[in-house]
Design an enzyme around this catalytic site. Structure first.
Site, PDB file in Angstrom:
ATOM      1  N   GLY A  29      12.277   1.083   1.579  1.00 19.22           N
ATOM      2  CA  GLY A  29      13.244   2.272   1.164  1.00 19.22           C
ATOM      3  C   GLY A  29      14.413   2.256   1.851  1.00 19.22           C
ATOM      4  O   GLY A  29      15.062   1.433   2.429  1.00 19.22           O
ATOM      5  N   GLU A 103       2.375  -0.657   3.039  1.00 24.41           N
ATOM      6  CA  GLU A 103       2.949   0.235   3.994  1.00 24.41           C
ATOM      7  C   GLU A 103       1.728   0.399   5.057  1.00 24.41           C
ATOM      8  O   GLU A 103       1.949   0.184   6.232  1.00 24.41           O
ATOM      9  CB  GLU A 103       3.839   1.497   3.740  1.00 24.41           C
ATOM     10  CG  GLU A 103       4.946   1.188   3.133  1.00 24.41           C
ATOM     11  CD  GLU A 103       5.768   2.425   2.372  1.00 24.41           C
ATOM     12  OE1 GLU A 103       7.082   2.200   2.381  1.00 24.41           O
ATOM     13  OE2 GLU A 103       5.267   3.336   2.427  1.00 24.41           O
TER      14      GLU A 103
END
Length: 220
Positions: A29, A103
């Protein structure tokens, strides 16, 4: 101070948690991207990194940082990543970028999870940000019905395929007052790979960017 400046500040602050010559986990991100740029400035960088997405792996290599497969490590000293929301207990919603499963895998390997966010990501109760759920394609319609029955408003993120070859459903309208329980409930449904709720494995430390500086929160 712009949001990007706040993100850069927390990314820089996270460097103090990076051990020399060890393997670390790196998230995905915009905030994680700033962290990768900061990592590249270290005189004694980590030995290598486990990436939470193909995009992160590409960016790490472009900055001269070695990337290793998660299967080759038993533990990571630290995992650094952002969040779409974080509550006062350190529970998070993640996965806006679509990398939630990897993640979660990397976070599970880490001794410490350092969440780096700007102050706009702090909430009292999770759920304003739509909850991502990664689903095996053939289960999409059934999982959407089950999410509707929970009181959510599910939407298929059309045209998006995860690094794992699955689809994403974003669920609006949930007020998640019991994130650990909701994470466990949704994850057990056949066809669900995982949810964007990081509650069972929450953040250990949050570095929060404010106009006045970076504030540190530690969660028990």
């Amino acid at each position: 101070m712009t949001q990007d400046e706040l993100k850069k500040n927390v990314a820089q602050a996270a460097l103090t948690y990076v051990p020399e010559h060890q393997i670390i986990g790196v998230g995905t991100g915009s905030t994680a991207n700033f962290f990768i740029e900061a990592l590249a400035t270290l005189k004694a960088p980590p030995y290598a990194a486990v990436a939470s997405s193909e995009a992160t792996a590409t960016r790490l290599r472009a900055h001269g940082i070695k990337v290793v497969d998660a299967n080759t490590v038993e533990r990571l000293a630290v995992y650094v990543d952002g969040a779409d929301e974080i509550d006062p207990q350190g529970h998070m919603i993640k996965g806006g970028g679509g990398a939630l499963t990897r993640e979660k895998i990397v976070a599970a390997l880490a001794d410490r999870f350092i969440c780096i966010v700007d102050s706009s990501k702090q909430v009292s109760t999770l759920g304003k940000f739509p909850l991502p759920v990664e689903v095996i394609p053939m289960a999409r319609a059934q999982i959407m019905r089950q999410l509707t029955a929970l009181g959510g408003q599910p939407r298929w993120r059309q045209g998006v395929i995860t690094d794992n070859g699955n689809v994403l459903i974003d669920v609006a309208g949930l007020e998640i007052s019991k994130p650990v329980e909701m994470e466990a409930l949704i994850t057990q449904w056949p066809g669900v790979v995982t949810t964007g709720l990081f509650a069972a494995r929450k953040a250990d430390i949050a570095l929060v960017g404010h106009p006045t500086g970076v504030h540190t929160q530690t969660f028990a």
